[in-house]
Design a protein around this motif. Structure first.
Motif, PDB file in Angstrom:
ATOM      1  N   THR A  73       0.837  -1.197   0.000  1.00 29.84           N
ATOM      2  CA  THR A  73       0.000   0.000   0.000  1.00 29.84           C
ATOM      3  C   THR A  73       0.874   1.250   0.000  1.00 29.84           C
ATOM      4  O   THR A  73       1.698   1.429   0.899  1.00 29.84           O
ATOM      5  CB  THR A  73      -0.907   0.025   1.237  1.00 29.84           C
ATOM      6  N   PRO A  74       0.706   2.142  -0.988  1.00 28.63           N
ATOM      7  CA  PRO A  74       1.452   3.408  -0.968  1.00 28.63           C
ATOM      8  C   PRO A  74       0.796   4.391   0.003  1.00 28.63           C
ATOM      9  O   PRO A  74      -0.404   4.651  -0.078  1.00 28.63           O
ATOM     10  CB  PRO A  74       1.351   3.889  -2.421  1.00 28.63           C
ATOM     11  N   VAL A  75       1.578   4.926   0.918  1.00 33.36           N
ATOM     12  CA  VAL A  75       1.067   5.861   1.923  1.00 33.36           C
ATOM     13  C   VAL A  75       1.767   7.206   1.734  1.00 33.36           C
ATOM     14  O   VAL A  75       2.990   7.264   1.584  1.00 33.36           O
ATOM     15  CB  VAL A  75       1.314   5.335   3.353  1.00 33.36           C
ATOM     16  N   CYS A  76       0.989   8.280   1.727  1.00 30.75           N
ATOM     17  CA  CYS A  76       1.563   9.619   1.566  1.00 30.75           C
ATOM     18  C   CYS A  76       2.504   9.912   2.736  1.00 30.75           C
ATOM     19  O   CYS A  76       2.208   9.582   3.889  1.00 30.75           O
ATOM     20  CB  CYS A  76       0.456  10.670   1.513  1.00 30.75           C
TER      21      CYS A  76
ATOM     22  N   ASP B  17       3.869  11.049   8.698  1.00 30.35           N
ATOM     23  CA  ASP B  17       4.317  12.016   9.711  1.00 30.35           C
ATOM     24  C   ASP B  17       3.216  12.286  10.744  1.00 30.35           C
ATOM     25  O   ASP B  17       3.475  12.348  11.951  1.00 30.35           O
ATOM     26  CB  ASP B  17       4.738  13.327   9.044  1.00 30.35           C
ATOM     27  N   ALA B  18       1.975  12.456  10.250  1.00 28.84           N
ATOM     28  CA  ALA B  18       0.852  12.718  11.161  1.00 28.84           C
ATOM     29  C   ALA B  18       0.600  11.520  12.072  1.00 28.84           C
ATOM     30  O   ALA B  18       0.318  11.674  13.275  1.00 28.84           O
ATOM     31  CB  ALA B  18      -0.399  13.051  10.356  1.00 28.84           C
ATOM     32  N   LEU B  19       0.710  10.322  11.513  1.00 33.89           N
ATOM     33  CA  LEU B  19       0.494   9.104  12.303  1.00 33.89           C
ATOM     34  C   LEU B  19       1.589   8.947  13.362  1.00 33.89           C
ATOM     35  O   LEU B  19       1.318   8.556  14.505  1.00 33.89           O
ATOM     36  CB  LEU B  19       0.475   7.890  11.379  1.00 33.89           C
TER      37      LEU B  19
ATOM     38  N   ILE C 141       6.352   4.358   1.076  1.00 37.33           N
ATOM     39  CA  ILE C 141       6.213   5.788   1.359  1.00 37.33           C
ATOM     40  C   ILE C 141       6.262   6.565   0.041  1.00 37.33           C
ATOM     41  O   ILE C 141       7.152   6.352  -0.785  1.00 37.33           O
ATOM     42  CB  ILE C 141       7.333   6.293   2.296  1.00 37.33           C
ATOM     43  N   VAL C 142       5.296   7.445  -0.151  1.00 36.83           N
ATOM     44  CA  VAL C 142       5.219   8.258  -1.366  1.00 36.83           C
ATOM     45  C   VAL C 142       5.473   9.715  -0.993  1.00 36.83           C
ATOM     46  O   VAL C 142       4.677  10.317  -0.269  1.00 36.83           O
ATOM     47  CB  VAL C 142       3.839   8.116  -2.046  1.00 36.83           C
TER      48      VAL C 142
ATOM     49  N   PHE D 123      -2.320   6.587   0.008  1.00 36.93           N
ATOM     50  CA  PHE D 123      -3.285   6.611   1.111  1.00 36.93           C
ATOM     51  C   PHE D 123      -3.049   7.851   1.965  1.00 36.93           C
ATOM     52  O   PHE D 123      -1.936   8.122   2.400  1.00 36.93           O
ATOM     53  CB  PHE D 123      -3.147   5.343   1.959  1.00 36.93           C
ATOM     54  N   GLU D 124      -4.137   8.587   2.215  1.00 35.21           N
ATOM     55  CA  GLU D 124      -4.027   9.857   2.935  1.00 35.21           C
ATOM     56  C   GLU D 124      -4.531   9.789   4.367  1.00 35.21           C
ATOM     57  O   GLU D 124      -4.629  10.798   5.041  1.00 35.21           O
ATOM     58  CB  GLU D 124      -4.808  10.945   2.189  1.00 35.21           C
TER      59      GLU D 124
END
Length: 314
Positions: A113-116, A121-123, A171-172, A183-184
């Protein structure tokens, strides 16, 4: 003599049409569900995402997903472990959304899964003070009741990108995210309100001031509750409409594939029928020609014998 080339041409048409069936089927298939490392294999691996039933978690993706009961059971266990370890609600909600991202149809067709990067950072900021460990495949996961060694995230990992990579996600960066999907995160909504304006009258009387604060607090909570209900209804309606559109598109695509297959199979049947018909005519004409040649040869033999007998008597 001209029938054999025609039969050969018809057979070539059959082969070309069969190839067209294979190409058409492959072309209309589109992206298919792919196994993710460290996650249970999808029951529909190799097939396109579709409407699912029996999901035990991540219900927001049921209209179109690669997930099944096994996939969502795995996510539910992670959430259960976080609840058992009393992980903060902020971290739990954000991490749950990340775990459910595998059920997004855009993620299910990819190996990871590509995650923004901004989401990572927020997570990380939400979960920095929570405890994590590694599973049997050395993938980072929230601490489980059975784990004997768990480490605070901020003491183990230095940032969001490193955290997402350790958890098995791609990571994107922001620059790449602009040109594709990543994924946002969930739909968490935080509201910051400023201090309410001071009332000069209430400042003179402390009791009045406290009553005013309580009244404003109740009104604010009531307003927030109403806004939250409206937002949930709007979100539910939007999801229903989106799910309906995706379902209709999927049904249309399937119908299109079957119509194409039936059309091509009908063409193959027609070509085969014509080929057999032409072959039958050729064989019939060949048998008829052979019969005529045999009759001609027999007549010539009879005439020869008659001439021999006549010459003998003369």
């Amino acid at each position: 003599g001209g029938a054999l080339p025609l039969v050969s041409l018809l057979l070539k048409c059959v082969v070309m049409t069969t190839s067209a069936v294979i190409v058409t089927s492959a072309g209309s298939k589109g992206p298919v569900c792919t196994v993710h490392e460290g996650a249970p294999a999808f029951a529909i691996a190799g097939k396109a995402p579709h409407k699912a039933s029996g999901l035990t978690f991540c219900q927001e993706y049921k209209a179109s997903t690669c997930c099944d009961k096994a996939s969502t059971d795995a996510v539910r266990r992670v959430v259960y472990n976080m609840q058992a370890n009393q992980v903060s609600g902020k971290c739990r909600d954000a991490w749950t959304a990340l775990e459910c991202s595998i059920c997004d149809p855009r993620a299910g067709v990819l190996p990871r899964t590509p995650v923004c990067a901004s989401t990572c950072d927020a997570l990380y900021a939400s979960c920095a003070d929570e405890y994590f460990s590694e599973d049997a495949m050395n993938i980072m996961t929230p601490c489980r009741p059975s784990d004997t060694i768990c480490t605070k995230l901020s003491e183990w990992i230095g940032g969001g990108a490193e955290m997402c990579a350790a958890a098995g996600y791609e990571i994107v960066p922001a620059a790449a995210a602009a040109g594709g999907w990543c994924f946002e995160g969930g739909s968490d909504r935080t509201t910051t309100a400023g201090d309410p304006p001071k009332d000069p009258k209430s400042a003179k009387d402390p009791k009045t001031k406290d009553a005013s604060k309580d009244s404003k607090s109740k009104d604010s909570k009531s307003k927030d509750a109403k806004d939250s209900k409206k937002a949930k209804k709007a979100k539910k309606g939007a999801k229903g409409a989106s799910g309906g559109k995706e379902e209709d598109a999927e049904e249309f695509k399937r119908a299109q594939v079957w119509i194409t297959r039936l059309y091509i199979l009908g063409s193959i049947g027609l070509v085969g029928h014509l080929g057999l018909k032409m072959l039958g005519r050729y064989l019939k004409s060949s048998n008829s020609g052979a019969a005529r040649n045999a009759a001609k040869l027999a007549a010539e033999n009879r005439a020869r014998r008659v001439n021999d007998n006549t010459n003998h008597y003369l």
